[in-house]
Motif scaffolding. Sequence first.
Motif, PDB file in Angstrom:
ATOM      1  N   ALA A  31       0.831  -1.205   0.000  1.00 22.71           N
ATOM      2  CA  ALA A  31       0.000   0.000   0.000  1.00 22.71           C
ATOM      3  C   ALA A  31       0.867   1.258   0.000  1.00 22.71           C
ATOM      4  N   GLN A  32       1.991   1.205   0.689  1.00 22.50           N
ATOM      5  CA  GLN A  32       2.890   2.357   0.738  1.00 22.50           C
ATOM      6  C   GLN A  32       3.474   2.665  -0.637  1.00 22.50           C
ATOM      7  N   VAL A  33       3.920   1.635  -1.340  1.00 15.83           N
ATOM      8  CA  VAL A  33       4.463   1.820  -2.688  1.00 15.83           C
ATOM      9  C   VAL A  33       3.364   2.315  -3.623  1.00 15.83           C
ATOM     10  N   GLN A  34       2.186   1.707  -3.521  1.00 17.24           N
ATOM     11  CA  GLN A  34       1.080   2.099  -4.389  1.00 17.24           C
ATOM     12  C   GLN A  34       0.685   3.552  -4.148  1.00 17.24           C
ATOM     13  N   SER A  35       0.657   3.979  -2.902  1.00 15.41           N
ATOM     14  CA  SER A  35       0.336   5.375  -2.598  1.00 15.41           C
ATOM     15  C   SER A  35       1.353   6.314  -3.230  1.00 15.41           C
ATOM     16  N   SER A  36       2.621   5.963  -3.146  1.00 16.69           N
ATOM     17  CA  SER A  36       3.671   6.789  -3.750  1.00 16.69           C
ATOM     18  C   SER A  36       3.505   6.871  -5.262  1.00 16.69           C
ATOM     19  N   LEU A  37       3.203   5.743  -5.892  1.00 18.88           N
ATOM     20  CA  LEU A  37       3.004   5.735  -7.344  1.00 18.88           C
ATOM     21  C   LEU A  37       1.818   6.612  -7.734  1.00 18.88           C
ATOM     22  N   LEU A  38       0.722   6.492  -6.996  1.00 13.66           N
ATOM     23  CA  LEU A  38      -0.463   7.299  -7.277  1.00 13.66           C
ATOM     24  C   LEU A  38      -0.164   8.787  -7.132  1.00 13.66           C
ATOM     25  N   ILE A  39       0.565   9.141  -6.096  1.00 12.55           N
ATOM     26  CA  ILE A  39       0.928  10.548  -5.877  1.00 12.55           C
ATOM     27  C   ILE A  39       1.822  11.048  -7.004  1.00 12.55           C
ATOM     28  N   ASN A  40       2.808  10.257  -7.389  1.00 10.83           N
ATOM     29  CA  ASN A  40       3.727  10.675  -8.450  1.00 10.83           C
ATOM     30  C   ASN A  40       3.006  10.878  -9.778  1.00 10.83           C
ATOM     31  N   VAL A  41       2.185   9.921 -10.155  1.00 11.86           N
ATOM     32  CA  VAL A  41       1.446  10.036 -11.411  1.00 11.86           C
ATOM     33  C   VAL A  41       0.471  11.208 -11.339  1.00 11.86           C
ATOM     34  N   GLY A  42      -0.205  11.324 -10.219  1.00  8.41           N
ATOM     35  CA  GLY A  42      -1.151  12.433 -10.058  1.00  8.41           C
ATOM     36  C   GLY A  42      -0.476  13.792 -10.118  1.00  8.41           C
ATOM     37  N   TYR A  43       0.649  13.911  -9.464  1.00  9.57           N
ATOM     38  CA  TYR A  43       1.386  15.177  -9.500  1.00  9.57           C
ATOM     39  C   TYR A  43       1.882  15.464 -10.911  1.00  9.57           C
ATOM     40  N   GLY A  44       2.319  14.421 -11.594  1.00  8.76           N
ATOM     41  CA  GLY A  44       2.789  14.607 -12.962  1.00  8.76           C
ATOM     42  C   GLY A  44       1.695  15.075 -13.903  1.00  8.76           C
ATOM     43  N   LEU A  45       0.475  14.588 -13.695  1.00 11.49           N
ATOM     44  CA  LEU A  45      -0.625  14.947 -14.593  1.00 11.49           C
ATOM     45  C   LEU A  45      -1.395  16.195 -14.180  1.00 11.49           C
ATOM     46  N   THR A  46      -1.338  16.551 -12.915  1.00  4.75           N
ATOM     47  CA  THR A  46      -2.154  17.681 -12.459  1.00  4.75           C
ATOM     48  C   THR A  46      -1.341  18.802 -11.826  1.00  4.75           C
ATOM     49  N   GLY A  47      -0.059  18.572 -11.583  1.00  7.22           N
ATOM     50  CA  GLY A  47       0.772  19.564 -10.914  1.00  7.22           C
ATOM     51  C   GLY A  47       1.359  20.590 -11.866  1.00  7.22           C
ATOM     52  N   PRO A  48       2.305  21.367 -11.378  1.00  9.13           N
ATOM     53  CA  PRO A  48       2.868  22.460 -12.171  1.00  9.13           C
ATOM     54  C   PRO A  48       3.646  22.016 -13.411  1.00  9.13           C
ATOM     55  N   TYR A  49       4.038  20.749 -13.486  1.00  7.94           N
ATOM     56  CA  TYR A  49       4.798  20.259 -14.635  1.00  7.94           C
ATOM     57  C   TYR A  49       3.930  19.420 -15.574  1.00  7.94           C
ATOM     58  N   SER A  50       2.630  19.526 -15.429  1.00  8.31           N
ATOM     59  CA  SER A  50       1.734  18.673 -16.219  1.00  8.31           C
ATOM     60  C   SER A  50       1.900  18.897 -17.724  1.00  8.31           C
ATOM     61  N   SER A  51       2.243  20.094 -18.129  1.00  8.02           N
ATOM     62  CA  SER A  51       2.415  20.332 -19.572  1.00  8.02           C
ATOM     63  C   SER A  51       3.615  19.571 -20.127  1.00  8.02           C
ATOM     64  N   GLN A  52       4.618  19.289 -19.282  1.00  6.15           N
ATOM     65  CA  GLN A  52       5.783  18.517 -19.704  1.00  6.15           C
ATOM     66  C   GLN A  52       5.507  17.018 -19.656  1.00  6.15           C
ATOM     67  N   VAL A  53       4.713  16.599 -18.684  1.00  5.17           N
ATOM     68  CA  VAL A  53       4.521  15.176 -18.415  1.00  5.17           C
ATOM     69  C   VAL A  53       3.336  14.595 -19.174  1.00  5.17           C
ATOM     70  N   SER A  54       2.233  15.325 -19.242  1.00  8.48           N
ATOM     71  CA  SER A  54       0.998  14.756 -19.796  1.00  8.48           C
ATOM     72  C   SER A  54       1.115  14.247 -21.233  1.00  8.48           C
ATOM     73  N   PRO A  55       1.949  14.832 -22.090  1.00  3.87           N
ATOM     74  CA  PRO A  55       2.062  14.242 -23.432  1.00  3.87           C
ATOM     75  C   PRO A  55       2.621  12.817 -23.428  1.00  3.87           C
ATOM     76  N   HIS A  56       3.254  12.402 -22.328  1.00  3.69           N
ATOM     77  CA  HIS A  56       3.879  11.089 -22.246  1.00  3.69           C
ATOM     78  C   HIS A  56       3.034  10.074 -21.469  1.00  3.69           C
TER      79      HIS A  56
END
Length: 119
Positions: A31-56
């Motif tokens: 659950a700890q690893v899964q939470s980290s993965l969810l946070i990382n993906v979520g931050y990548g798609l919705t955070g300040p760098y989403s324009s860099q990450v979302s195309p990938h």
Amino acid sequence: AQVQSIHLLRLHPSTTAPHLINALRRVDTSAQVQSSLLINVGYGLTGPYSSQVSPHLDVSDVVAAVCPWLGSTQGFSRGIAQMLLWELIPKVEGKGEEDKVYLKRLWTYLDENGDVKKF
């Protein structure tokens, strides 16, 4: 570790994003690893760098990888999955009418459920 993986995702999204999605699809992680993965993906798609990450990252693939975690018995993983899907479902272009109906109902639940709103 999360800060490092977010920086990797931001700096090298084309190589990091597929690994995150593959890891997110695994059902044998803690659950700890899964939470980290969810946070990382979520931050990548919705955070300040989403324009860099979302195309990938294909949002449909992310939603498909995150949906099973709505059934997690670990509340933190389940809560992160709920928040992430609430953000991402409106961005998904359903491939068919059934996809749209399913996602619309799921999003409505996440948007209107009292317990989810409290979280």
